[in-house]
Structure formats: structure tokens, C-alpha cells
Write an enzyme that holds these catalytic residues in place. Structure first.
Site, PDB file in Angstrom:
ATOM      1  N   GLY A 153      59.618  28.934  46.607  1.00 56.32           N
ATOM      2  CA  GLY A 153      60.178  28.591  45.303  1.00 56.32           C
ATOM      3  C   GLY A 153      59.749  27.220  44.816  1.00 56.32           C
ATOM      4  O   GLY A 153      59.444  27.031  43.635  1.00 56.32           O
ATOM      5  N   CYS A 154      59.695  26.256  45.719  1.00 52.09           N
ATOM      6  CA  CYS A 154      59.321  24.891  45.337  1.00 52.09           C
ATOM      7  C   CYS A 154      57.847  24.811  44.947  1.00 52.09           C
ATOM      8  O   CYS A 154      57.484  24.073  44.027  1.00 52.09           O
ATOM      9  CB  CYS A 154      59.640  23.920  46.468  1.00 52.09           C
ATOM     10  N   THR A 155      57.016  25.584  45.615  1.00 52.82           N
ATOM     11  CA  THR A 155      55.590  25.625  45.268  1.00 52.82           C
ATOM     12  C   THR A 155      55.417  26.256  43.889  1.00 52.82           C
ATOM     13  O   THR A 155      54.681  25.745  43.038  1.00 52.82           O
ATOM     14  CB  THR A 155      54.793  26.399  46.330  1.00 52.82           C
ATOM     15  N   LYS A 157      62.286  21.406  49.131  1.00 48.64           N
ATOM     16  CA  LYS A 157      61.314  21.159  50.204  1.00 48.64           C
ATOM     17  C   LYS A 157      59.895  21.495  49.766  1.00 48.64           C
ATOM     18  O   LYS A 157      59.645  22.538  49.176  1.00 48.64           O
ATOM     19  CB  LYS A 157      61.682  21.995  51.429  1.00 48.64           C
ATOM     20  N   ALA A 212      56.529  23.723  41.215  1.00 46.14           N
ATOM     21  CA  ALA A 212      55.556  22.632  41.048  1.00 46.14           C
ATOM     22  C   ALA A 212      54.299  23.124  40.337  1.00 46.14           C
ATOM     23  O   ALA A 212      53.743  22.423  39.478  1.00 46.14           O
ATOM     24  CB  ALA A 212      55.206  22.030  42.412  1.00 46.14           C
TER      25      ALA A 212
END
Length: 150
Positions: A45-47, A40, A50
């Protein structure tokens, strides 16, 4: 069918943003492609993942590799995420989860005693001929981008 190293990577053509054309795997023949699946936009974690890939984007380019992050989020969400964090990686939208399913990363997950379907954090290195050269499953974010670049 479970994907494994040496197999042909499932093809995809996914929209990246309202302004850009689709990220089409076939168009990258002749160079390596790093495809990382994440759950998401704009979550912790995804930030971090990325941003880590974005910090190394020039090194990936020097190595002849394109980096594409794929999640079920909308194009609008990706645009907001990209702009908010000044991300340099390509982000593709898989809202119907067809590509996540083709890569075997749309899986049953458990959290806090609850079971639900979601994206497994995983990365696929696709070689210049369209074959899967390496797979990382159940990725832990710290140091992952560096591992993939290696």
C-alpha cells in the site's frame, strides 16, 4: 489535542536523505504543502501511494504544492525505497515518531486480533500560511493522490 482544519500545522524539520538537508515546514511558507503519513517503506500500500503521488508530482508543482511523505523508517530505508521505485516525492524520516504524534497519526491499531502502535495513513494539506486546509484520515490508497490534487 486533535488537529482540525484551520489550525496551525505543527512545525517540523526532518531529514530526507544523507545528501539532502532537512525538510523544514517553515521553508515552504508561500506555497502549499501536502504531508502524507504512511506506515512503512516498500510495503504494498505504501509503495502504491508513493508511486501515485510521484506520477502527479508535476501537476502538484503546477498547483504550487510540495509533496512530502513521512514515515518512521530510517533515511537509509527511504533512500533505498526512493531509488528502487524511482519515486519523485520527498520522503522524510520520523524515527522517533515525534511528528507522527504531533499530527495525531501515531495510534493504536488492530490487525489479526493483535493490538499495536503504528502510523495511521493520513494526509494533511497545509496552505501557504501554514494552516491546515484539509485533512484526510484512514486513507484508502486508490484514487487518493488524485483527490488531494483536486
Amino acid at each position: 489535542m486533535t488537529l482540525s482544519e484551520g489550525m496551525a500545522a505543527p512545525e517540523f524539520a526532518l531529514k530526507e536523505s544523507e545528501e539532502q538537508s532537512a525538510a523544514d515546514l517553515r521553508s515552504f511558507r508561500g506555497q502549499c504543502v501536502v504531508v502524507y503519513f504512511y506506515p512503512k517503506d516498500d510495503t504494498e500500500g505504501c509503495t502504491a501511494e508513493a508511486k501515485d503521488f510521484s506520477c502527479l508530482i508535476d501537476a502538484f508543482a503546477q498547483a504550487g504544492a510540495v509533496v512530502i511523505g513521512i514515515s518512521p523508517d530510517s533515511i537509509k530505508s527511504h533512500d533505498k525505497f526512493r531509488n528502487k521505485h524511482d519515486l519523485k516525492v520527498r520522503l522524510a524520516s520520523d524515527e522517533d515518531k515525534a511528528i507522527a504524534e504531533a499530527y495525531g497519526v501515531w495510534v493504536e491499531k488492530k490487525m489479526y486480533g493483535r493490538t499495536f502502535m503504528g502510523v495511521e495513513r493520513a494526509t494533511f494539506l497545509i496552505d501557504s500560511q501554514g494552516q491546515i486546509a484539509r485533512i484526510w484520515r484512514n486513507v484508502r490508497v486508490p484514487g487518493h493522490a488524485e483527490d488531494v490534487l483536486e
